[in-house]
Design a protein around this motif. Sequence first.
Motif, PDB file in Angstrom:
ATOM      1  N   VAL A  54       0.827  -1.206   0.000  1.00 25.91           N
ATOM      2  CA  VAL A  54       0.000   0.000   0.000  1.00 25.91           C
ATOM      3  C   VAL A  54       0.861   1.256   0.000  1.00 25.91           C
ATOM      4  CG1 VAL A  54      -1.622   1.371   1.374  1.00 25.91           C
ATOM      5  CG2 VAL A  54      -2.037  -1.070   1.033  1.00 25.91           C
ATOM      6  N   SER A  55       1.907   1.284   0.830  1.00 22.96           N
ATOM      7  CA  SER A  55       2.747   2.482   0.921  1.00 22.96           C
ATOM      8  C   SER A  55       3.516   2.729  -0.374  1.00 22.96           C
ATOM      9  CB  SER A  55       3.724   2.366   2.102  1.00 22.96           C
ATOM     10  OG  SER A  55       3.039   2.484   3.324  1.00 22.96           O
ATOM     11  N   VAL A  56       4.089   1.686  -0.955  1.00 25.62           N
ATOM     12  CA  VAL A  56       4.812   1.856  -2.216  1.00 25.62           C
ATOM     13  C   VAL A  56       3.857   2.296  -3.315  1.00 25.62           C
ATOM     14  CG1 VAL A  56       6.069   0.635  -4.027  1.00 25.62           C
ATOM     15  CG2 VAL A  56       6.663   0.244  -1.637  1.00 25.62           C
ATOM     16  N   ASP A  57       2.689   1.664  -3.385  1.00 21.56           N
ATOM     17  CA  ASP A  57       1.704   2.022  -4.414  1.00 21.56           C
ATOM     18  C   ASP A  57       1.256   3.478  -4.245  1.00 21.56           C
ATOM     19  OD1 ASP A  57      -0.106   1.100  -6.624  1.00 21.56           O
ATOM     20  OD2 ASP A  57      -1.633   1.707  -5.192  1.00 21.56           O
ATOM     21  N   ALA A  58       0.993   3.891  -3.009  1.00 16.95           N
ATOM     22  CA  ALA A  58       0.542   5.260  -2.757  1.00 16.95           C
ATOM     23  C   ALA A  58       1.635   6.269  -3.086  1.00 16.95           C
ATOM     24  CB  ALA A  58       0.103   5.405  -1.303  1.00 16.95           C
ATOM     25  N   ALA A  59       2.878   5.985  -2.698  1.00 13.82           N
ATOM     26  CA  ALA A  59       3.978   6.910  -2.973  1.00 13.82           C
ATOM     27  C   ALA A  59       4.222   7.042  -4.472  1.00 13.82           C
ATOM     28  CB  ALA A  59       5.253   6.433  -2.268  1.00 13.82           C
ATOM     29  N   TRP A  60       4.171   5.924  -5.181  1.00  9.50           N
ATOM     30  CA  TRP A  60       4.360   5.934  -6.624  1.00  9.50           C
ATOM     31  C   TRP A  60       3.296   6.769  -7.325  1.00  9.50           C
ATOM     32  CZ3 TRP A  60       5.988   0.190  -7.585  1.00  9.50           C
ATOM     33  CH2 TRP A  60       7.335   0.160  -7.945  1.00  9.50           C
ATOM     34  N   PRO A  64       1.628  10.787  -1.067  1.00  9.84           N
ATOM     35  CA  PRO A  64       2.572  10.457   0.007  1.00  9.84           C
ATOM     36  C   PRO A  64       1.946  10.474   1.388  1.00  9.84           C
ATOM     37  CG  PRO A  64       2.956  12.683  -0.796  1.00  9.84           C
ATOM     38  CD  PRO A  64       1.996  12.043  -1.751  1.00  9.84           C
ATOM     39  N   ASP A  65       0.883  11.278   1.591  1.00 11.66           N
ATOM     40  CA  ASP A  65       0.252  11.313   2.907  1.00 11.66           C
ATOM     41  C   ASP A  65      -0.348   9.963   3.277  1.00 11.66           C
ATOM     42  OD1 ASP A  65       0.979  13.904   3.161  1.00 11.66           O
ATOM     43  OD2 ASP A  65      -1.026  14.765   2.945  1.00 11.66           O
ATOM     44  N   ILE A  66      -0.870   9.240   2.283  1.00  8.47           N
ATOM     45  CA  ILE A  66      -1.387   7.899   2.555  1.00  8.47           C
ATOM     46  C   ILE A  66      -0.232   6.930   2.795  1.00  8.47           C
ATOM     47  CG2 ILE A  66      -2.492   5.908   1.438  1.00  8.47           C
ATOM     48  CD1 ILE A  66      -4.665   7.688   0.480  1.00  8.47           C
ATOM     49  N   ALA A  67       0.859   7.098   2.050  1.00  6.02           N
ATOM     50  CA  ALA A  67       2.020   6.222   2.227  1.00  6.02           C
ATOM     51  C   ALA A  67       2.574   6.340   3.644  1.00  6.02           C
ATOM     52  CB  ALA A  67       3.097   6.571   1.200  1.00  6.02           C
ATOM     53  N   LEU A  68       2.762   7.575   4.123  1.00  7.00           N
ATOM     54  CA  LEU A  68       3.289   7.789   5.468  1.00  7.00           C
ATOM     55  C   LEU A  68       2.236   7.493   6.530  1.00  7.00           C
ATOM     56  CD1 LEU A  68       5.442  11.060   5.226  1.00  7.00           C
ATOM     57  CD2 LEU A  68       6.224   8.740   5.703  1.00  7.00           C
ATOM     58  N   PHE A 117      12.032  13.143   9.594  1.00 13.02           N
ATOM     59  CA  PHE A 117      10.823  13.900   9.262  1.00 13.02           C
ATOM     60  C   PHE A 117      11.072  15.409   9.322  1.00 13.02           C
ATOM     61  CE2 PHE A 117       7.070  10.776  10.066  1.00 13.02           C
ATOM     62  CZ  PHE A 117       7.665   9.864   9.202  1.00 13.02           C
ATOM     63  N   ALA A 118      11.972  15.842  10.212  1.00 13.04           N
ATOM     64  CA  ALA A 118      12.259  17.273  10.349  1.00 13.04           C
ATOM     65  C   ALA A 118      12.841  17.851   9.061  1.00 13.04           C
ATOM     66  CB  ALA A 118      13.221  17.506  11.510  1.00 13.04           C
ATOM     67  N   LEU A 119      13.449  17.004   8.239  1.00 11.47           N
ATOM     68  CA  LEU A 119      13.983  17.462   6.952  1.00 11.47           C
ATOM     69  C   LEU A 119      12.865  17.781   5.973  1.00 11.47           C
ATOM     70  CD1 LEU A 119      16.917  14.893   6.509  1.00 11.47           C
ATOM     71  CD2 LEU A 119      17.094  17.286   7.254  1.00 11.47           C
ATOM     72  N   GLY A 120      11.668  17.257   6.233  1.00 14.72           N
ATOM     73  CA  GLY A 120      10.530  17.504   5.351  1.00 14.72           C
ATOM     74  C   GLY A 120      10.522  16.657   4.095  1.00 14.72           C
ATOM     75  N   PHE A 121      11.438  15.686   4.043  1.00 12.68           N
ATOM     76  CA  PHE A 121      11.569  14.907   2.818  1.00 12.68           C
ATOM     77  C   PHE A 121      12.322  13.620   3.133  1.00 12.68           C
ATOM     78  CE2 PHE A 121      13.717  13.755  -1.143  1.00 12.68           C
ATOM     79  CZ  PHE A 121      12.686  13.882  -2.079  1.00 12.68           C
ATOM     80  N   MET A 122      11.830  12.503   2.614  1.00 14.09           N
ATOM     81  CA  MET A 122      12.520  11.223   2.766  1.00 14.09           C
ATOM     82  C   MET A 122      13.011  10.753   1.410  1.00 14.09           C
ATOM     83  SD  MET A 122      10.454   8.879   5.524  1.00 14.09           S
ATOM     84  CE  MET A 122      11.799   7.674   5.429  1.00 14.09           C
ATOM     85  N   ALA A 249      11.002   4.570   0.811  1.00 13.42           N
ATOM     86  CA  ALA A 249      11.821   5.758   0.559  1.00 13.42           C
ATOM     87  C   ALA A 249      12.931   5.474  -0.444  1.00 13.42           C
ATOM     88  CB  ALA A 249      12.429   6.271   1.868  1.00 13.42           C
ATOM     89  N   MET A 250      13.445   4.249  -0.455  1.00 14.43           N
ATOM     90  CA  MET A 250      14.483   3.883  -1.417  1.00 14.43           C
ATOM     91  C   MET A 250      13.920   3.790  -2.827  1.00 14.43           C
ATOM     92  SD  MET A 250      16.550   0.991   0.812  1.00 14.43           S
ATOM     93  CE  MET A 250      17.530   0.448  -0.596  1.00 14.43           C
ATOM     94  N   ILE A 251      12.651   3.401  -2.941  1.00 16.49           N
ATOM     95  CA  ILE A 251      12.037   3.239  -4.260  1.00 16.49           C
ATOM     96  C   ILE A 251      11.631   4.579  -4.859  1.00 16.49           C
ATOM     97  CG2 ILE A 251      10.024   2.298  -5.466  1.00 16.49           C
ATOM     98  CD1 ILE A 251      10.150  -0.105  -3.595  1.00 16.49           C
ATOM     99  N   THR A 252      11.013   5.429  -4.035  1.00 14.89           N
ATOM    100  CA  THR A 252      10.545   6.720  -4.529  1.00 14.89           C
ATOM    101  C   THR A 252      10.600   7.754  -3.410  1.00 14.89           C
ATOM    102  OG1 THR A 252       8.682   7.876  -5.582  1.00 14.89           O
ATOM    103  CG2 THR A 252       8.137   6.154  -4.014  1.00 14.89           C
ATOM    104  N   PRO A 253      11.030   8.989  -3.686  1.00 14.59           N
ATOM    105  CA  PRO A 253      11.106  10.024  -2.652  1.00 14.59           C
ATOM    106  C   PRO A 253       9.725  10.327  -2.060  1.00 14.59           C
ATOM    107  CG  PRO A 253      12.320  10.671  -4.626  1.00 14.59           C
ATOM    108  CD  PRO A 253      11.521   9.464  -4.995  1.00 14.59           C
ATOM    109  N   ILE A 254       9.703  10.647  -0.756  1.00 16.31           N
ATOM    110  CA  ILE A 254       8.449  10.900  -0.057  1.00 16.31           C
ATOM    111  C   ILE A 254       8.519  12.254   0.654  1.00 16.31           C
ATOM    112  CG2 ILE A 254       6.777  10.025   1.616  1.00 16.31           C
ATOM    113  CD1 ILE A 254       8.177   7.312   1.426  1.00 16.31           C
ATOM    114  N   PRO A 255       7.724  13.242   0.241  1.00 14.67           N
ATOM    115  CA  PRO A 255       7.627  14.482   1.021  1.00 14.67           C
ATOM    116  C   PRO A 255       6.863  14.223   2.313  1.00 14.67           C
ATOM    117  CG  PRO A 255       6.110  14.535  -0.837  1.00 14.67           C
ATOM    118  CD  PRO A 255       6.925  13.288  -0.997  1.00 14.67           C
ATOM    119  N   VAL A 256       7.304  14.884   3.396  1.00 16.43           N
ATOM    120  CA  VAL A 256       6.707  14.659   4.714  1.00 16.43           C
ATOM    121  C   VAL A 256       5.909  15.895   5.124  1.00 16.43           C
ATOM    122  CG1 VAL A 256       7.135  14.132   7.141  1.00 16.43           C
ATOM    123  CG2 VAL A 256       8.621  13.153   5.368  1.00 16.43           C
TER     124      VAL A 256
END
Length: 306
Positions: A54-60, A64-68, A117-122, A249-256
């Motif tokens: 679910v997380s990989v599919d959502a991030a792709w 990203p909010d659903i992925a996280l 998470f403080a970086l705002g981006f994974m 996060a390794m597969i696709t970047p995730i904004p936090v």
Amino acid sequence: MDYVYLVAGLIGLFFGGEALVRGSVGIARRLAIPPLLIGLTVVGFGTSTPELLVSVDAAWRGVPDIALGNIIGSNIANILLIVGLTALVWPITVMGATLRRDTLVMVAAAVVLVPIFALGFMGWLSGIILVAGLVGYLIWAYRTPGEAAAEDDALPAPSSTLNSVLWVIGGLVVLMVGARFLVDGSVNIARGFGVSEAFIGLTIVAVGTSLPELATSLIAAFRRQSEIAIGNIVGSNIFNVLGILGITAMITPIPVADRFLNFDLPVMIAVSLVLTALLLTRPQIGRWMGVALLAGYLAYVLAAQG
């Protein structure tokens, strides 16, 4: 149709996850893999596979909010909802020589997300760090097995290797279809009602992907196997953060989004500390504590809407 997708996705995740764990345990037994590694890898990864898909599919697909939210919400639901329900079925007797180590890793995995998470981006580097932490934990666990319970007793294994392989393949197929249906239905419902995708991910999707953990822990509770019920939750929470979130996060970047750092992650850390304190200081998690945990989950869901 969105509600049909949602329900179909939840059903697919439940039965697909159970089939995957059942088949994986069967293969592990045939290969004479030690019970500890079956619990940490086969059952842990098996019950966390819905979160991964679910997380990989959502991030792709750009949500990203659903992925996280799926990962953070699943860990919160595992502790407050599933442990609470499990304690209601049968009081959880705390035991196990490796409990201190495993709960420490669970809390550390949650805390390490704060600077990320403080970086705002994974990105891929954050993912590598998390996955490396998981590898380190597995090596540590393998070298110091203690008196870990045989978690593979929670689900009966098929009678032959062929059956086990078929269970794994069938489980993966059903999980992939279920994950796609769940994300599709959840996103459309959230947008239609003006509910944030983060809230949907933290609640409906998170509980949906936690159905295999729920099934495993409740089966263990009915069988009076407290070690399996708790080991399943702690192990799944570790895998969710270090493995599932790391791989995503390794597969696709995730904004936090800010809400995860400011509200949801602190809640996850807090409930992880509460569970650790309960396991290490009390001989038993009784039914009244189960009611308190369930009340805590209800309060979190209500607060998460804001």
